[in-house]
Design an enzyme around this catalytic site. Structure first.
Site, PDB file in Angstrom:
ATOM      1  N   PHE A  84     -90.286  70.969  11.905  1.00  0.00           N
ATOM      2  CA  PHE A  84     -90.163  70.911  13.357  1.00  0.00           C
ATOM      3  C   PHE A  84     -91.442  71.301  14.090  1.00  0.00           C
ATOM      4  CE2 PHE A  84     -85.673  71.574  11.973  1.00  0.00           C
ATOM      5  CZ  PHE A  84     -85.318  70.245  12.128  1.00  0.00           C
ATOM      6  N   CYS A  85     -92.578  71.182  13.423  1.00  0.00           N
ATOM      7  CA  CYS A  85     -93.869  71.363  14.090  1.00  0.00           C
ATOM      8  C   CYS A  85     -94.287  70.043  14.717  1.00  0.00           C
ATOM      9  CB  CYS A  85     -94.942  71.796  13.089  1.00  0.00           C
ATOM     10  SG  CYS A  85     -94.860  73.514  12.646  1.00  0.00           S
ATOM     11  N   HIS A  86     -94.818  70.134  15.917  1.00  0.00           N
ATOM     12  CA  HIS A  86     -95.340  68.943  16.583  1.00  0.00           C
ATOM     13  C   HIS A  86     -96.703  68.578  16.001  1.00  0.00           C
ATOM     14  CE1 HIS A  86     -92.485  70.483  19.575  1.00  0.00           C
ATOM     15  NE2 HIS A  86     -92.397  69.243  19.992  1.00  0.00           N
ATOM     16  N   MET A 110     -98.455  77.982  13.705  1.00  0.00           N
ATOM     17  CA  MET A 110     -98.097  77.475  12.384  1.00  0.00           C
ATOM     18  C   MET A 110     -99.300  76.850  11.689  1.00  0.00           C
ATOM     19  SD  MET A 110     -95.161  78.597  11.974  1.00  0.00           S
ATOM     20  CE  MET A 110     -95.064  77.958  10.313  1.00  0.00           C
ATOM     21  N   GLU A 111    -100.175  76.234  12.450  1.00  0.00           N
ATOM     22  CA  GLU A 111    -101.383  75.658  11.863  1.00  0.00           C
ATOM     23  C   GLU A 111    -102.279  76.757  11.289  1.00  0.00           C
ATOM     24  OE1 GLU A 111     -99.529  72.549  14.205  1.00  0.00           O
ATOM     25  OE2 GLU A 111     -99.873  74.668  14.595  1.00  0.00           O
ATOM     26  N   ASP A 113    -105.277  79.129  -7.379  1.00  0.00           N
ATOM     27  CA  ASP A 113    -105.428  78.002  -8.292  1.00  0.00           C
ATOM     28  C   ASP A 113    -106.792  78.014  -8.984  1.00  0.00           C
ATOM     29  OD1 ASP A 113    -104.751  75.384  -9.477  1.00  0.00           O
ATOM     30  OD2 ASP A 113    -106.317  74.645  -8.131  1.00  0.00           O
TER      31      ASP A 113
END
Length: 160
Positions: free
Chosen positions: A81-83, A117-118, A132
């Site tokens: 639900f992130c734009h 969120m980014e 990693d």
């Protein structure tokens, strides 16, 4: 049973998840900064420091920076639900500390919704990339303290 929701913006009046409608908001400059910390086992950290923080896969900080930037630009593909947002700027600081690497990711946009969120996705992905790239030195590496440090430009600013 239907639950009225007034605080979780991604749930409607029937408690169903969905994308928040931001069409009534005015675009503003939005910024966010997030961090993660990657702690290594002492022997692994010593080996990395002696090797100038490079492995056979390349310089760990630089590869993590590239991976984090790529993730920032793809956040809407990963978080339902992130734009999708135009990213105006993205910066990383990767700082060696006593037993690990601190990652800070700053993101900016001019949009109707923020870039928290980014920034969190960028810091998280950079941390995963460090894991990693160094897992051959041992699997005791920990990714810690993924958190939002600040956000600005919306209806409420935040600083941790």
């Amino acid at each position: 049973m239907e639950i009225a929701n007034t605080t979780l913006t991604h749930l409607d009046e029937h408690a169903q998840p969905g994308l928040v409608d931001v069409s009534a908001k005015q675009p503003t400059v939005r910024q966010a900064e997030a961090e993660a910390f990657v702690r290594f086992e002492p022997d692994a950290w010593t080996t990395l420091a002696q090797a100038g923080f490079a492995t056979s896969k390349g310089p760990i900080s630089e590869v993590a920076r590239v991976a984090g930037t790529m993730a920032v630009k793809q956040t809407a593909q990963w978080i339902p639900f992130c734009h999708p947002l135009p990213i105006d700027g993205c910066e990383f600081d990767l700082t060696p500390e006593a037993d690990g690497m601190r990652i800070r990711c700053r993101v900016s946009t001019t949009a109707r919704t923020g870039v928290e969120m980014e920034a969190l996705t960028g810091a998280s992905t950079a941390a995963l990339t460090l894991y990693d790239m160094t897992k051959s030195l041992g699997h005791g590496t920990e990714i810690l303290h993924i958190r939002l440090l600040s956000k600005s430009g919306g209806k409420s600013d935040f600083t941790a």
